[in-house]
Design an enzyme around this catalytic site. Structure first.
Site, PDB file in Angstrom:
ATOM      1  N   LYS A 153      -5.056 -11.788  -7.456  1.00  0.00           N
ATOM      2  CA  LYS A 153      -6.346 -11.838  -6.779  1.00  0.00           C
ATOM      3  C   LYS A 153      -7.318 -10.826  -7.382  1.00  0.00           C
ATOM      4  CE  LYS A 153      -8.176 -10.465  -2.445  1.00  0.00           C
ATOM      5  NZ  LYS A 153      -8.010  -9.825  -1.174  1.00  0.00           N
TER       6      LYS A 153
ATOM      7  N   LYS B 243     -10.712  -4.681  -6.455  1.00  0.00           N
ATOM      8  CA  LYS B 243     -11.408  -3.508  -6.983  1.00  0.00           C
ATOM      9  C   LYS B 243     -10.439  -2.545  -7.650  1.00  0.00           C
ATOM     10  CE  LYS B 243     -11.277  -0.999  -2.600  1.00  0.00           C
ATOM     11  NZ  LYS B 243     -10.156  -0.100  -2.796  1.00  0.00           N
TER      12      LYS B 243
ATOM     13  N   LYS C 216       0.820  -1.219   0.000  1.00  0.00           N
ATOM     14  CA  LYS C 216       0.000   0.000   0.000  1.00  0.00           C
ATOM     15  C   LYS C 216       0.849   1.263   0.000  1.00  0.00           C
ATOM     16  CE  LYS C 216      -4.530  -1.440   1.608  1.00  0.00           C
ATOM     17  NZ  LYS C 216      -5.637  -1.182   2.529  1.00  0.00           N
TER      18      LYS C 216
END
Ligand code: TRP
Length: 331
Positions: free
Chosen positions: A197, A200, A115
């Site tokens: 994976k 979004k 992140k």
């Protein structure tokens, strides 16, 4: 108190809809646990602001997420659902646990590394201490089991480490939680990059199917799903795209992968993808219907999250008070 074990999990309200991966990998299974366990599911809004949000959207997404939980089969009578920020004990315990967590441990977290690489302009302290807040979520309710996907395993590990460390100083304060490994909890991959994976934030919008996507969009995304050049529906290593579609099909129809493979023997990828698309559409249609009804009834949704907050506040007080006493705060 009954003898049932406690399960806690949650999703961040960081988008307008959960993904098909969230649904098949998590929420659909949660619904099957509701009779056997005491289940708590939160809308994890405190975690969500570690990445910058538009306030009006966050507010809308949080209530929408509750409606999605219910529409996906989480019975509001049998499960406790609440908004994380409505229970101040989460933030309070997180602060205390911060003081029992080492910088080095947090620096090793792969989600933090990912992140912070992705949001270089906003590597805030909350992003860094995110796992400590998650530990607080879990430990506050003496949770027995946490259903988490592979990407959250490391966070559950650090939760166990923090709890054990605290217990070794102050005695048995926290129950050490275990991961809940579902029977056949599916790991759903991107339709465009089936080695990654489903997420979004997939750079290709066709890679991710959202539960609230309209049916036409769902079908279109499946039609464009990446497969391979073998033109043979088989489940085997290296056929990531086909394997993923088989997993999705098996997950929504309840058939085994072997049954699915037999069903598509001799068929081309076009027919196969269409069949998977239809099966998913069939699963999503009643969810959309229920969701739309719920969103027309905001008072009902409000009554659920208010009641949830009241119960969660009551439940969390016991552990938090014990922790405060142990560390030496005046009660
Ligand atoms: N970090 C989790 C995710 O992004 C969400 C989450 C927050 C969570 N607190 C939790 C999951 C506690 C399980 C238990 O998926």
């Amino acid at each position: 108190m009954n003898e049932k074990k406690t399960i806690l999990s949650g999703i961040q309200p960081s988008a307008a809809s959960i993904t098909l991966g969230n649904y098949l990998g998590a929420v659909k299974n949660w619904a099957s646990l509701q009779d056997e366990y005491n289940c708590m599911y939160a809308m994890m809004d405190l975690h969500t602001i570690t990445v910058r949000q538009t306030p009006a959207e966050l507010r809308k997404n949080t209530v929408s997420l509750l409606a999605q939980y219910i529409a996906c089969g989480i019975d509001a009578e049998k499960n406790l659902m609440f908004i994380q920020s409505h229970v101040p004990a989460h933030a309070e315990l997180a602060w205390i646990l911060n003081c029992y967590t080492q910088m080095g441990e947090l620096q090793r977290m792969t989600q933090f590394k990912d992140k912070s690489a992705k949001h270089k302009d906003n590597i805030n302290a909350g992003l860094f201490t995110y796992p400590v807040l998650m530990a607080a979520d879990i430990l506050l309710y003496q949770t027995d089991l946490v259903p988490v996907g592979a990407d959250q395993k490391q966070h559950l590990e650090i939760t166990r480490d923090i709890a054990a460390r605290f217990n070794s100083i102050y005695g048995d304060v926290f129950k050490i939680p275990e991961p809940y490994i579902g029977k056949e909890s599916a790991r759903i991959m991107s339709l465009q990059t089936p080695t990654a994976k489903m997420s979004k934030s997939d750079p290709n919008p066709n890679g991710c199917v959202f539960v609230l996507d309209d049916i036409d969009a769902v079908i279109r995304k499946f039609k464009r799903a990446v497969t391979d050049s073998e033109a043979c529906v088989e489940y085997k290593e290296g056929k990531d795209g086909v394997n993923n579609l088989l997993n999705i099909y098996s997950s929504v129809t309840g058939k085994t992968v072997e049954e699915a493979v037999n069903e598509f023997a001799g068929k081309g990828y076009g027919d196969f993808k269409m069949a998977v698309a239809e099966a998913v559409a069939e699963e999503l249609r009643p969810i959309h219907e229920k969701y739309n009804d719920l969103m027309k009834n905001k008072d009902y949704l409000e009554s659920i999250y208010k009641k949830g907050a009241e119960t969660a506040n009551y439940m969390s007080r016991k552990t938090l008070t014990k922790v405060k006493k142990k560390v030496g705060f005046v009660i």
